[in-house]
Write a protein that holds these residues in place. Structure first.
Motif, PDB file in Angstrom:
ATOM      1  N   THR A   2       0.822  -1.217   0.000  1.00 47.36           N
ATOM      2  CA  THR A   2       0.000   0.000   0.000  1.00 47.36           C
ATOM      3  C   THR A   2       0.855   1.267   0.000  1.00 47.36           C
ATOM      4  O   THR A   2       0.313   2.370  -0.083  1.00 47.36           O
ATOM      5  CB  THR A   2      -0.919   0.030   1.241  1.00 47.36           C
ATOM      6  N   LEU A   3       2.184   1.117   0.093  1.00 45.14           N
ATOM      7  CA  LEU A   3       3.062   2.288   0.114  1.00 45.14           C
ATOM      8  C   LEU A   3       3.196   2.878  -1.290  1.00 45.14           C
ATOM      9  O   LEU A   3       3.197   2.151  -2.290  1.00 45.14           O
ATOM     10  CB  LEU A   3       4.444   1.922   0.647  1.00 45.14           C
ATOM     11  N   HIS A   4       3.336   4.191  -1.347  1.00 48.11           N
ATOM     12  CA  HIS A   4       3.567   4.845  -2.627  1.00 48.11           C
ATOM     13  C   HIS A   4       4.916   4.374  -3.185  1.00 48.11           C
ATOM     14  O   HIS A   4       5.900   4.285  -2.447  1.00 48.11           O
ATOM     15  CB  HIS A   4       3.579   6.367  -2.442  1.00 48.11           C
ATOM     16  N   PRO A   5       4.970   4.042  -4.481  1.00 44.33           N
ATOM     17  CA  PRO A   5       6.237   3.532  -5.049  1.00 44.33           C
ATOM     18  C   PRO A   5       7.431   4.444  -4.792  1.00 44.33           C
ATOM     19  O   PRO A   5       8.549   3.959  -4.610  1.00 44.33           O
ATOM     20  CB  PRO A   5       5.917   3.439  -6.548  1.00 44.33           C
ATOM     21  N   GLU A   6       7.214   5.756  -4.761  1.00 46.40           N
ATOM     22  CA  GLU A   6       8.322   6.688  -4.542  1.00 46.40           C
ATOM     23  C   GLU A   6       8.789   6.702  -3.082  1.00 46.40           C
ATOM     24  O   GLU A   6       9.888   7.173  -2.789  1.00 46.40           O
ATOM     25  CB  GLU A   6       7.919   8.093  -4.967  1.00 46.40           C
ATOM     26  N   ASP A   7       7.961   6.191  -2.161  1.00 48.58           N
ATOM     27  CA  ASP A   7       8.292   6.240  -0.732  1.00 48.58           C
ATOM     28  C   ASP A   7       8.721   4.884  -0.182  1.00 48.58           C
ATOM     29  O   ASP A   7       9.265   4.809   0.920  1.00 48.58           O
ATOM     30  CB  ASP A   7       7.080   6.734   0.077  1.00 48.58           C
ATOM     31  N   ARG A   8       8.467   3.788  -0.921  1.00 51.50           N
ATOM     32  CA  ARG A   8       8.611   2.445  -0.355  1.00 51.50           C
ATOM     33  C   ARG A   8      10.033   2.150   0.104  1.00 51.50           C
ATOM     34  O   ARG A   8      10.244   1.744   1.260  1.00 51.50           O
ATOM     35  CB  ARG A   8       8.151   1.404  -1.380  1.00 51.50           C
ATOM     36  N   ASP A   9      11.016   2.329  -0.755  1.00 47.98           N
ATOM     37  CA  ASP A   9      12.397   1.979  -0.387  1.00 47.98           C
ATOM     38  C   ASP A   9      12.878   2.793   0.807  1.00 47.98           C
ATOM     39  O   ASP A   9      13.507   2.254   1.729  1.00 47.98           O
ATOM     40  CB  ASP A   9      13.326   2.194  -1.587  1.00 47.98           C
ATOM     41  N   ARG A  10      12.600   4.092   0.797  1.00 48.92           N
ATOM     42  CA  ARG A  10      13.029   4.952   1.916  1.00 48.92           C
ATOM     43  C   ARG A  10      12.373   4.515   3.212  1.00 48.92           C
ATOM     44  O   ARG A  10      13.029   4.419   4.268  1.00 48.92           O
ATOM     45  CB  ARG A  10      12.669   6.404   1.604  1.00 48.92           C
ATOM     46  N   GLN A  44      13.855   1.199   4.458  1.00 49.60           N
ATOM     47  CA  GLN A  44      15.229   1.366   4.940  1.00 49.60           C
ATOM     48  C   GLN A  44      15.245   1.967   6.339  1.00 49.60           C
ATOM     49  O   GLN A  44      16.009   1.529   7.211  1.00 49.60           O
ATOM     50  CB  GLN A  44      16.005   2.246   3.960  1.00 49.60           C
ATOM     51  N   ILE A  45      14.390   2.962   6.574  1.00 45.50           N
ATOM     52  CA  ILE A  45      14.301   3.579   7.909  1.00 45.50           C
ATOM     53  C   ILE A  45      13.823   2.555   8.931  1.00 45.50           C
ATOM     54  O   ILE A  45      14.361   2.450  10.044  1.00 45.50           O
ATOM     55  CB  ILE A  45      13.357   4.798   7.859  1.00 45.50           C
ATOM     56  N   TYR A  46      12.812   1.769   8.554  1.00 42.09           N
ATOM     57  CA  TYR A  46      12.268   0.754   9.462  1.00 42.09           C
ATOM     58  C   TYR A  46      13.344  -0.283   9.806  1.00 42.09           C
ATOM     59  O   TYR A  46      13.572  -0.588  10.990  1.00 42.09           O
ATOM     60  CB  TYR A  46      11.063   0.084   8.811  1.00 42.09           C
ATOM     61  N   ALA A  47      14.032  -0.817   8.789  1.00 44.80           N
ATOM     62  CA  ALA A  47      14.997  -1.889   9.024  1.00 44.80           C
ATOM     63  C   ALA A  47      16.200  -1.407   9.850  1.00 44.80           C
ATOM     64  O   ALA A  47      16.635  -2.087  10.780  1.00 44.80           O
ATOM     65  CB  ALA A  47      15.462  -2.459   7.687  1.00 44.80           C
ATOM     66  N   PRO A  75      13.717   3.967  18.694  1.00 43.10           N
ATOM     67  CA  PRO A  75      12.472   4.535  18.160  1.00 43.10           C
ATOM     68  C   PRO A  75      12.752   5.266  16.841  1.00 43.10           C
ATOM     69  O   PRO A  75      13.878   5.703  16.582  1.00 43.10           O
ATOM     70  CB  PRO A  75      12.018   5.513  19.248  1.00 43.10           C
ATOM     71  N   PHE A  76      11.718   5.410  16.024  1.00 43.14           N
ATOM     72  CA  PHE A  76      11.877   6.131  14.769  1.00 43.14           C
ATOM     73  C   PHE A  76      10.561   6.802  14.386  1.00 43.14           C
ATOM     74  O   PHE A  76       9.486   6.428  14.850  1.00 43.14           O
ATOM     75  CB  PHE A  76      12.331   5.187  13.642  1.00 43.14           C
ATOM     76  N   GLU A  77      10.689   7.821  13.557  1.00 41.83           N
ATOM     77  CA  GLU A  77       9.540   8.520  12.990  1.00 41.83           C
ATOM     78  C   GLU A  77       9.791   8.750  11.510  1.00 41.83           C
ATOM     79  O   GLU A  77      10.934   9.002  11.105  1.00 41.83           O
ATOM     80  CB  GLU A  77       9.315   9.872  13.676  1.00 41.83           C
ATOM     81  N   THR A  78       8.750   8.642  10.718  1.00 29.92           N
ATOM     82  CA  THR A  78       8.882   8.890   9.291  1.00 29.92           C
ATOM     83  C   THR A  78       7.526   9.281   8.717  1.00 29.92           C
ATOM     84  O   THR A  78       6.492   9.036   9.343  1.00 29.92           O
ATOM     85  CB  THR A  78       9.422   7.633   8.562  1.00 29.92           C
ATOM     86  N   GLU A  79       7.556   9.900   7.553  1.00 31.44           N
ATOM     87  CA  GLU A  79       6.331  10.251   6.834  1.00 31.44           C
ATOM     88  C   GLU A  79       6.375   9.600   5.459  1.00 31.44           C
ATOM     89  O   GLU A  79       7.419   9.531   4.825  1.00 31.44           O
ATOM     90  CB  GLU A  79       6.207  11.776   6.674  1.00 31.44           C
ATOM     91  N   PHE A  80       5.230   9.099   5.029  1.00 35.14           N
ATOM     92  CA  PHE A  80       5.141   8.495   3.703  1.00 35.14           C
ATOM     93  C   PHE A  80       3.687   8.514   3.245  1.00 35.14           C
ATOM     94  O   PHE A  80       2.782   8.827   4.014  1.00 35.14           O
ATOM     95  CB  PHE A  80       5.691   7.060   3.707  1.00 35.14           C
ATOM     96  N   ARG A  81       3.509   8.188   1.976  1.00 34.97           N
ATOM     97  CA  ARG A  81       2.162   8.137   1.407  1.00 34.97           C
ATOM     98  C   ARG A  81       1.686   6.686   1.358  1.00 34.97           C
ATOM     99  O   ARG A  81       2.434   5.794   0.967  1.00 34.97           O
ATOM    100  CB  ARG A  81       2.158   8.744   0.002  1.00 34.97           C
ATOM    101  N   MET A  82       0.440   6.488   1.784  1.00 40.77           N
ATOM    102  CA  MET A  82      -0.130   5.152   1.823  1.00 40.77           C
ATOM    103  C   MET A  82      -1.463   5.168   1.070  1.00 40.77           C
ATOM    104  O   MET A  82      -2.229   6.128   1.162  1.00 40.77           O
ATOM    105  CB  MET A  82      -0.334   4.722   3.283  1.00 40.77           C
ATOM    106  N   ARG A  83      -1.714   4.091   0.329  1.00 37.18           N
ATOM    107  CA  ARG A  83      -2.915   4.056  -0.498  1.00 37.18           C
ATOM    108  C   ARG A  83      -4.161   3.839   0.351  1.00 37.18           C
ATOM    109  O   ARG A  83      -4.287   2.860   1.074  1.00 37.18           O
ATOM    110  CB  ARG A  83      -2.809   2.965  -1.568  1.00 37.18           C
ATOM    111  N   HIS A  84      -5.092   4.783   0.258  1.00 30.44           N
ATOM    112  CA  HIS A  84      -6.387   4.715   0.934  1.00 30.44           C
ATOM    113  C   HIS A  84      -7.294   3.749   0.178  1.00 30.44           C
ATOM    114  O   HIS A  84      -7.043   3.427  -0.982  1.00 30.44           O
ATOM    115  CB  HIS A  84      -6.997   6.129   0.959  1.00 30.44           C
ATOM    116  N   HIS A  85      -8.335   3.275   0.853  1.00 26.48           N
ATOM    117  CA  HIS A  85      -9.217   2.315   0.177  1.00 26.48           C
ATOM    118  C   HIS A  85      -9.930   2.926  -1.027  1.00 26.48           C
ATOM    119  O   HIS A  85     -10.446   2.199  -1.896  1.00 26.48           O
ATOM    120  CB  HIS A  85     -10.248   1.742   1.163  1.00 26.48           C
ATOM    121  N   THR A  86      -9.942   4.239  -1.125  1.00 25.61           N
ATOM    122  CA  THR A  86     -10.532   4.907  -2.291  1.00 25.61           C
ATOM    123  C   THR A  86      -9.581   4.913  -3.483  1.00 25.61           C
ATOM    124  O   THR A  86      -9.971   5.324  -4.577  1.00 25.61           O
ATOM    125  CB  THR A  86     -10.894   6.357  -1.937  1.00 25.61           C
TER     126      THR A  86
END
Length: 491
Positions: free
Chosen positions: A186-194, A197-200, A208-219
Motif C-alpha cells: 500500500t506504500l507509494h512507489p516513490e516512498d517504499r524503499d526509503r 530502509q528507515i524501518y529496518a 524509536p523512529f519517525e517517518t512520513e510516507f504516502r499510503m494508499r487509501h481504500h478509495t
C-alpha cells in the motif's frame, strides 16, 4: 557390570521420588477409587492421604466435569496414555484450581491394565497469567480499534502480525493481506524503499523512529501519514518486536501547502505592487519628462518653421500631436500601474478617476456609489480594494457580455463592504463549483489572497441575470506600522 539393586531398594527410591515431587501423584484402580496420595496431593487439594485413599477420584472433580473422568477411565482401560490434559479440579475448601493432568495406565506383571497413575500439576498461576494476557490484549484491541490512529505490531523477525481496525478500514484490506510484508504493497512507489530502509535500520538498532510516507487509501488515493515506531519488550527486558502508530496527516499537509502557496502569492503580489509603483514613477519622472521636453522643443521648432518653411511646420505639428498623444498614454499607463490619487486623496478619488477613464476607453456604463463616511483607510487596504475593483471590472469587460457595472462601497463601524455587480450572462454552474473549491484562475485567486491578508471574506453570487462579487474586510483598529509615507504624487 554394576550390581543390580534389590526390589525393596528400588521401591523405596520410587516412593521417595513420589513423596518429594512438587506435582500431585495419585494412583487409582479401574473403578476410579484412589489407592495412593502423595504429599503434594495433600498440599494442592487439601485432603490428607487418610481422607482421600479409598474415596472415588470424583472427590476432587467438579460435578459438571464428572464426564471427563469416565472418558479418562475408558481410555486407560484401552491402555492409552493421556498427556497434558488441561482441566479444572476442586479443593477440599470448595475453591477451584487449574491443573494439567498426565494419566498413564498401570499394568501388572502379565501386562494387564490394573489401574492408573495420575500426575496433576497446579497451573493456576499460569492460567491466571494467560487470562490476564488475553484480557490485556482484548483491552488493547478494543482501545486501538476505537482509535482513529492506525496501529501495527511486529515480531522479532521484523514481520508485522497485527493491524488494528483503523488500519484495515483505511486500506480496505484484510489482516491476512497486510500481515508479514503485505502492508508494503500500500506504500507509494516513490516512498517504499526509503520507508523500509528507515524501518529496518532502526529495528536492527532497537531505537524509536519517525517517518512520513504516502499510503494508499481504500478509495485509491495516496494519503500522507506520519508513522512512529518504538521497541516492545517483555517485563524482563526481552525484546519482542515493535509497536507503532500512523496518523493521517494528508489534510494538514495539503492545508500547509495551500498556506505556502498563498504566502508565495502574497509575496508575489506585494512585489508586483512595488514593481508597479517603481515603473509608474519611472514612466512619469523619466519618460514623461523627456516627452515633455521633446514636445516643448517641437513646439518651438514649429513656430520658427511657420514663416520659413510652412510645409515643414505642418509636418512638425503632426509629430507634436503624436508626441502629446504618447505623453497622455504613458501618463495613463503610469496612473493605471499605480494611481497617484490613491496616495494623495484616497480610495474614492482613485476609483472615480479609474472609472471615468475606463468608461472613455470601453463600452461599459459604470455607476460608482461610495459612502460619504468611507474616509481614509490604511494605505495597503486601499490598494487592495482598488485592485479588487480593478480585477472585477476587467472580468466584466472580458467575460460577462454586460454593458453595465455597479460599484458600491460602504463602511460600517469595523469593516468595509465592497460590491461589484454586472448584468451579464452569469457564471456557468461548473465554473462556480471550481471557484468555490478554490480552483479558479489567477484573477479570482488574486482577489481571494488580497482580502485574506486582512482576514476578509469574499462571496460570489451568479445566475442568468448577472454576477455579484461581494467583499467584506475588517478595518484594523490601529494603523499598520508597515505603512510608509505616501510616494510623491505624479502630476
Amino acid at each position: 557390570m554394576s550390581e543390580q539393586k534389590p526390589p525393596e531398594e528400588i521401591m523405596g527410591l520410587l516412593a521417595a521420588i513420589v513423596a518429594s515431587s512438587d506435582d500431585a501423584i495419585i494412583s487409582k484402580n479401574l473403578d476410579g477409587l484412589i489407592t495412593s496420595w502423595n504429599n503434594s496431593a495433600e498440599r494442592i487439594f487439601g485432603y490428607t492421604a487418610e481422607e482421600a485413599i479409598g474415596q472415588h477420584i470424583t472427590l476432587v472433580i467438579p460435578q459438571e466435569r464428572h464426564s471427563e473422568e469416565s472418558e479418562i477411565l475408558t481410555r486407560v482401560r484401552r491402555g492409552e496414555r493421556v498427556d497434558h490434559f488441561h482441566t479444572v479440579r476442586k479443593r477440599k475448601d470448595g475453591t477451584f484450581l487449574d491443573v494439567s493432568l498426565t494419566i498413564s495406565p498401570v499394568r501388572d506383571s502379565s501386562g494387564r491394565v490394573m489401574g492408573a497413575s495420575k500426575v496433576a500439576r497446579d497451573i493456576t498461576e499460569q492460567k491466571q497469567a494467560e487470562r490476564a494476557l488475553r484480557e490485556s490484549e482484548q483491552r488493547f484491541r478494543v482501545i486501538t480499534d476505537a482509535s482513529p490512529i492506525l496501529v501495527w505490531m511486529s515480531g522479532t523477525d521484523k514481520l508485522c502480525y497485527y493491524f488494528n481496525k483503523g488500519w484495515l478500514d483505511f486500506t480496505g484490506r484484510t489482516l491476512e493481506q497486510e500481515s508479514g510484508n503485505g502492508w508494503t504493497r500500500t506504500l507509494h512507489p516513490e516512498d517504499r524503499d526509503r520507508c523500509l530502509q528507515i524501518y529496518a535500520s532502526n529495528f536492527d538498532a532497537r531505537r524509536p523512529f519517525e517517518t512520513e510516507f504516502r499510503m494508499r487509501h481504500h478509495t485509491g488515493e495516496y494519503r500522507w501519514v506520519t508513522n512512529r515506531g518504538v521497541p516492545r519488550c517483555a517485563p524482563d527486558g526481552t525484546f519482542e518486536g515493535y509497536v507503532g502508530a500512523c496518523l493521517d496527516i494528508h489534510d494538514q499537509k495539503e492545508a500547509a501547502q495551500r498556506v505556502r502557496i498563498a504566502d508565495d502569492m502574497t509575496r508575489l503580489m506585494k512585489a508586483q505592487d512595488e514593481e508597479r509603483r517603481r515603473i509608474a514613477r519611472e514612466l512619469h519622472d523619466s519618460a514623461g519628462q523627456t516627452l515633455t521636453v521633446l514636445g516643448m522643443g517641437l513646439a518651438q521648432l514649429v513656430r520658427r518653421a511657420q514663416g520659413v518653411a510652412p510645409e515643414l511646420a505642418i509636418e512638425g505639428k503632426a509629430i507634436e500631436t503624436i508626441v502629446q498623444q504618447l505623453h497622455r498614454e504613458i501618463r495613463t499607463t503610469s496612473y493605471l500601474l499605480h494611481p497617484p490619487l490613491l496616495d494623495e486623496s484616497g480610495l474614492a478619488s482613485a476609483l472615480s478617476w479609474y472609472v471615468e477613464g475606463l468608461v472613455e476607453r470601453s463600452p461599459l456604463s459604470i455607476t460608482l456609489d461610495v459612502a460619504d463616511n468611507l474616509g481614509r483607510l490604511p494605505s495597503d487596504m486601499e490598494l487592495a480594494i482598488f485592485r479588487v475593483i480593478q480585477e472585477c471590472l476587467t472580468n466584466i469587460y472580458r467575460h460577462s457580455s454586460s454593458k453595465t457595472a455597479l460599484i458600491r462601497i460602504g463602511r460600517e463601524a469595523e469593516s468595509v463592504r465592497a460590491e461589484v455587480r454586472d448584468q451579464g450572462k452569469g457564471i456557468l454552474p461548473e465554473r462556480m463549483l471550481e471557484i468555490q473549491s478554490h480552483g479558479s484562475g489567477v484573477g479570482i485567486r488574486g482577489i481571494r489572497e488580497r482580502i485574506r491578508l486582512f482576514h476578509g471574506e469574499m462571496k460570489i453570487e451568479s445566475d442568468a441575470s448577472g454576477t455579484s462579487v461581494i467583499v467584506n474586510i475588517p478595518i484594523p483598529r490601529k494603523p499598520n506600522p508597515a505603512d510608509s509615507e505616501p510616494l510623491q504624487a505624479a502630476v
